[in-house]
Scaffold this active site. Structure first.
Site, PDB file in Angstrom:
ATOM      1  CB  SER A 129      44.715  -9.909 -25.456  1.00  0.00           C
ATOM      2  OG  SER A 129      45.426 -10.519 -24.407  1.00  0.00           O
ATOM      3  CE1 TYR A 142      46.139  -4.869 -23.095  1.00  0.00           C
ATOM      4  CE2 TYR A 142      45.856  -7.071 -22.181  1.00  0.00           C
ATOM      5  CZ  TYR A 142      46.316  -6.237 -23.189  1.00  0.00           C
ATOM      6  OH  TYR A 142      46.927  -6.775 -24.300  1.00  0.00           O
TER       7      TYR A 142
END
Ligand code: NAP
Length: 238
Positions: A129, A142
């Site tokens: 990501s 995350y």
């Protein structure tokens, strides 16, 4: 070509399964929701193999992957896509994020890398990501888990280069993609792409055997800003 997609029951993984089968690839699809996998096996064209798998059950998941690859009689590409993310700093919610995105990722990427070494070729694709580049106050676990993914893949890529192995490692870094996972963001997204568009760009990057790629392409610019922004501005917007 034969590809396994870890986490193919929704979002990016599901759309990638559609693109791959549309292009004549054989696919092995995994996820926890077996009913969706069974529906996909009927709906998608061509050879579709399925395995139910929870990647936080690390040893079971590695065994299920080995079993799937044996049934497929080989694997050229693996896309380790399964992941979760929630806005939280509470441990009970952070733990599954770390177990899924970091340890679960490594459990399967590690198996695949050794498999590719044993057969002499292969491509490991990990869905990291943009979050890998810098942390955030709202979902630090995350961001940290995605940094782990990118760093782990970089290490494997270095190893393949050093040993002159015919193994490619592709680090996919999406910005915002409209999926079940990002539904929690509501309207707080920008440059958000539909999952099918993201999947087409990911498929293109896989075929080109790219090392690192931003999805969609314009997020490469944001990656530069994310790194360059001073803390006092960055902390106001994240
Ligand atoms: N959407 C975005 O904006 C965005 C941006 C950057 C990176 N990403 C990354 O892209 C990947 C896919 O996300 P998405 O947005 O497509 O989300 P999604 O629609 O929620 O899909 C997540 C997939 O992961 C699987 N999964 C989750 N936990 C699992 C577990 N414990 N064991 C096995 N499979 C599991 C799910 O399958 P089951 O529920 O059936 O198990 C599902 O197929 C994730 O790694 C995410 O971090 C997404």
């Amino acid at each position: 070509m034969k590809a396994v997609i870890i986490g193919a029951t929704s979002g990016i993984g599901l759309e990638l399964a559609k693109v791959m089968t549309h292009n004549g690839w054989e696919v092995g699809l995994t996820g926890r929701r077996i009913n969706i996998l069974q529906d996909l096996q009927k709906a998608l064209a061509g050879q579709v193999f399925i395995r139910q798998m929870d990647i936080t059950q690390f040893e079971n998941a590695r065994a299920a992957l080995a079993d799937l690859v044996e049934e497929m009689e080989g694997m050229d590409v693996i896309v380790v896509n399964a992941g979760i993310g929630t806005f939280t700093r509470r441990w009970e919610k952070e733990l599954p994020i770390i177990q899924t995105n970091a340890t679960g990722f490594a459990a399967l990427a590690n198996w695949a890398y050794h498999y590719f070494q044993s057969v002499g070729h292969g491509q490991l694709v990990g869905i990291s990501s943009l979050a890998a580049l810098r942390s955030s106050s709202s979902l630090p676990s995350y961001h940290a888990s995605k940094a782990f993914i990118s760093s782990y893949m970089q290490g494997l890529r270095y190893h393949a280069q050093k040993k002159k192995l015919n193994i490619q490692v592709t680090d996919i870094r999406p910005g915002f993609v409209r999926t079940a996972m990002t539904a929690q963001n509501g309207d707080n997204m920008f440059w958000d792409a539909p999952a099918d568009k993201a999947a087409r760009q990911i498929f293109d990057a896989i075929q080109r055997k790219k090392k690192v790629v931003y999805i969609t392409k314009r997020w490469r610019l944001m990656a530069w800003f994310m790194r360059a922004m001073p803390d006092f501005i960055y902390t106001k917007i994240t």
